[in-house]
Motif scaffolding. Structure first.
Motif, PDB file in Angstrom:
ATOM      1  N   ALA A  54       0.835  -1.203   0.000  1.00 12.30           N
ATOM      2  CA  ALA A  54       0.000   0.000   0.000  1.00 12.30           C
ATOM      3  C   ALA A  54       0.870   1.252   0.000  1.00 12.30           C
ATOM      4  O   ALA A  54       0.594   2.214  -0.719  1.00 12.30           O
ATOM      5  CB  ALA A  54      -0.919  -0.011   1.215  1.00 12.30           C
ATOM      6  N   LYS A  55       1.950   1.204   0.775  1.00 15.13           N
ATOM      7  CA  LYS A  55       2.845   2.375   0.836  1.00 15.13           C
ATOM      8  C   LYS A  55       3.527   2.617  -0.505  1.00 15.13           C
ATOM      9  O   LYS A  55       3.685   3.748  -0.946  1.00 15.13           O
ATOM     10  CB  LYS A  55       3.907   2.159   1.919  1.00 15.13           C
ATOM     11  CG  LYS A  55       3.386   2.457   3.296  1.00 15.13           C
ATOM     12  CD  LYS A  55       4.556   2.804   4.207  1.00 15.13           C
ATOM     13  CE  LYS A  55       4.101   3.132   5.598  1.00 15.13           C
ATOM     14  NZ  LYS A  55       4.996   2.526   6.616  1.00 15.13           N
ATOM     15  N   GLU A 103       1.165   4.172  -2.838  1.00 16.62           N
ATOM     16  CA  GLU A 103       0.935   5.565  -2.472  1.00 16.62           C
ATOM     17  C   GLU A 103       2.061   6.438  -3.029  1.00 16.62           C
ATOM     18  O   GLU A 103       1.850   7.497  -3.594  1.00 16.62           O
ATOM     19  CB  GLU A 103       0.909   5.661  -0.957  1.00 16.62           C
ATOM     20  CG  GLU A 103       0.293   6.912  -0.405  1.00 16.62           C
ATOM     21  CD  GLU A 103       0.301   6.869   1.121  1.00 16.62           C
ATOM     22  OE1 GLU A 103       0.767   7.840   1.716  1.00 16.62           O
ATOM     23  OE2 GLU A 103      -0.112   5.826   1.693  1.00 16.62           O
ATOM     24  N   LYS A 104       3.274   5.931  -2.898  1.00 21.65           N
ATOM     25  CA  LYS A 104       4.422   6.685  -3.403  1.00 21.65           C
ATOM     26  C   LYS A 104       4.317   6.850  -4.919  1.00 21.65           C
ATOM     27  O   LYS A 104       4.589   7.916  -5.461  1.00 21.65           O
ATOM     28  CB  LYS A 104       5.718   5.948  -3.052  1.00 21.65           C
ATOM     29  CG  LYS A 104       6.915   6.652  -3.633  1.00 21.65           C
ATOM     30  CD  LYS A 104       8.224   6.109  -3.151  1.00 21.65           C
ATOM     31  CE  LYS A 104       9.365   6.740  -3.918  1.00 21.65           C
ATOM     32  NZ  LYS A 104      10.460   5.771  -4.098  1.00 21.65           N
ATOM     33  N   GLN A 146       1.637   6.925  -6.695  1.00 19.85           N
ATOM     34  CA  GLN A 146       0.588   7.900  -6.978  1.00 19.85           C
ATOM     35  C   GLN A 146       1.133   9.324  -6.845  1.00 19.85           C
ATOM     36  O   GLN A 146       0.914  10.176  -7.691  1.00 19.85           O
ATOM     37  CB  GLN A 146      -0.586   7.682  -6.021  1.00 19.85           C
ATOM     38  CG  GLN A 146      -1.799   8.525  -6.346  1.00 19.85           C
ATOM     39  CD  GLN A 146      -2.377   8.181  -7.720  1.00 19.85           C
ATOM     40  OE1 GLN A 146      -2.576   7.015  -8.027  1.00 19.85           O
ATOM     41  NE2 GLN A 146      -2.593   9.188  -8.560  1.00 19.85           N
TER      42      GLN A 146
END
Ligand code: ATP
Ligand code: MG
Length: 454
Positions: free
Chosen positions: A115-116, A119-120, A122
């Protein structure tokens, strides 16, 4: 849905992971070797890769390197290490991996890292879009042309950009008036404040007044809450009033007062408000004529044209055509690499472009769509057939007869042709003809043209 590519030569582990990710809502796929993964990466894009480090054949580190070298570098990568030491993992991070997990890893731990990483990714994408947007914003008023005519307009624009006086930009449709208006803004110290454009002709009188100066709640039916006017939105910046010649007389009075004092009232409000806005106006027709006909206030006209920038028609600066064509092809990513035959360029240079730069750009766009092998031939331009010597010879029209036709008739015929060729798409036809949509409705009415298909 986010795409994840899992590369691991151990079948059980790979399938377990893929299934788990699919259940978690990812679009996950597995590959049993780095070679297979590279093949897939040639045709597919993934948001994220999970690569095992030790594999038969090419190992995970080399795969990582290849991905980071390719144009897939936006993809985030998580490495899995079973037997590896911490050194291999660190090496992977140095090579651009987002993170690594040691086998046997805990699946919920993996999910957090995943997920991290996404996110990065994105964030990176947003940043890129932002950069691209800023880039286009900066360049959106790049004014192409080296001709004496356009250069003197550019010089004048640069010289008066910082002044406060209002400016009238005059020029035929499609010559680039809005571009010059933007230049006046972005080449000035106002550039951090807003540039607001509004078409004064397209909006009914009452609405235009409330658009420009705002209104208070209940000022008229439909005014459900207070609304700022564009003069307030554009405070410290530039307000560009397009097609000023069509501005209703009632609004002209208010505009004049605003120009003289910087003060205005929202519709339905007594209070005076004050802002500082640079007013730039544009017109493609003779406002003096409107003044003579009583459709435009003389005092306002003189006030607006303290400084006038005249944007020359393209036919008076044909030497700019090749650069404009190159500029257009370069700014449109999908047409980069498209070229024109010599004959095509000659045809463009011989054409008069009543719709000016806009017509030229439309013609090139059409040429790109119609041409084959990325080379635009004369036929691909679909030049209006009233031009070109062959066609007029071919028609063998009696010269005397041609002369007898009135401009009215020629306009009517040409309009009918253009409307037919666009399937009566009025905005497209207006573009081709180089007139406003409002104008085309007026002319259709005037010439009694009808769409037979309606
Ligand atoms: N010198 C130029 N360099 C680059 N692009 C140009 C130039 N002149 C015009 N263009 C482009 O041509 C198109 C038409 O220009 P613009 O909208 O500024 O014309 P306009 O004079 O405001 O037309 P209209 O009177 O129809 O509103 C735009 O896409 C604009 O970016
Ligand atoms: Mg315009």
């Amino acid at each position: 849905m986010k795409n994840v590519l899992v590369v691991d030569d151990e079948q059980d582990l790979r399938e377990l992971l893929v299934n788990r990710l699919v259940r978690k809502g990812y679009d996950a796929e597995g590959c049993s070797s780095a070679e297979e993964a590279l093949n897939k990466l040639n045709t597919e894009t993934y948001d994220l890769g999970i690569f095992d480090i030790r594999m038969d054949g090419m190992d995970g580190l080399s795969l990582l390197e290849k991905v980071k070298e390719s144009d897939r570098k936006m993809m985030e990568i998580i490495m899995l290490t079973g037997h590896g030491t911490i050194e291999t993992a660190i090496e992977a991070m140095k090579k651009g991996a987002y993170d690594y997990l040691t086998k046997p890893y805990n699946l919920s731990e993996l999910e957090v890292v995943l997920a991290k990483a996404l996110e990065k990714k994105q964030l990176k994408e947003d940043h890129d879009t932002m950069k691209e947007w800023m880039h286009t914003k900066e360049n959106s008023f790049e004014i192409i042309g080296t001709s004496q005519e356009i250069q003197s307009a550019i010089h004048l624009t640069a010289k008066v950009a910082n002044a406060d006086a209002s400016i009238l930009i005059e020029g035929e449709s499609g010559t680039g008036k809005e571009l010059f208006a933007k230049a006046l803004h972005y080449w000035s110290e106002r550039k951090e404040a807003p540039f607001i454009a509004i078409n004064s002709g397209a909006i009914p009188e009452q609405l235009l007044e409330s658009e420009l100066f705002g209104h208070v709640k209940g000022a008229f039916t439909g005014a459900q809450k207070d609304k700022k006017g564009l003069v307030e939105v554009a405070d410290k910046g530039t307000l560009f009033l397009d097609e000023i010649g069509e501005m209703p007389l009632g609004v002209q009075v208010k505009l004049l007062r605003f120009l003289e004092t910087g003060q205005f009232r929202r519709v339905g409000e007594v209070k005076e408000r004050q802002v500082k806005v640079r007013i730039v106006t544009a017109t493609n027709r003779n406002v003096e004529e409107e003044v003579a006909n009583g459709n435009f206030r003389e005092d306002l006209y003189y006030r607006l044209q303290v400084l006038k920038i005249i944007v020359p028609p393209l036919r008076d600066r044909k030497e700019d055509i090749p650069a404009l064509v190159r500029f257009y092809l370069n700014t449109k990513k999908k047409w980069q690499g498209t070229s024109l035959t010599e004959e095509t360029m000659e045809a463009l240079m011989a054409y008069d472009f009543p719709g000016n730069v806009r017509e030229l750009f439309h013609m090139i766009e059409r040429g790109c769509l119609l041409c084959s092998d990325g080379v635009i031939c004369v036929e691909d331009l679909l030049l209006p057939n009233t031009k070109g010597p062959e066609q007029s010879f071919g028609k063998k029209t009696d010269k005397a007869e041609v002369v007898k036709r009135s401009l009215e008739e020629i306009e009517r015929d040409h309009m009918a042709q253009v409307l037919d060729s666009t399937n009566w798409n009025k905005s497209e036809a207006a573009d081709i003809l180089g007139i406003s949509v409002r104008n085309i409705y007026r002319k259709i009415d005037h010439h009694g043209l009808e769409n037979d298909r309606d």
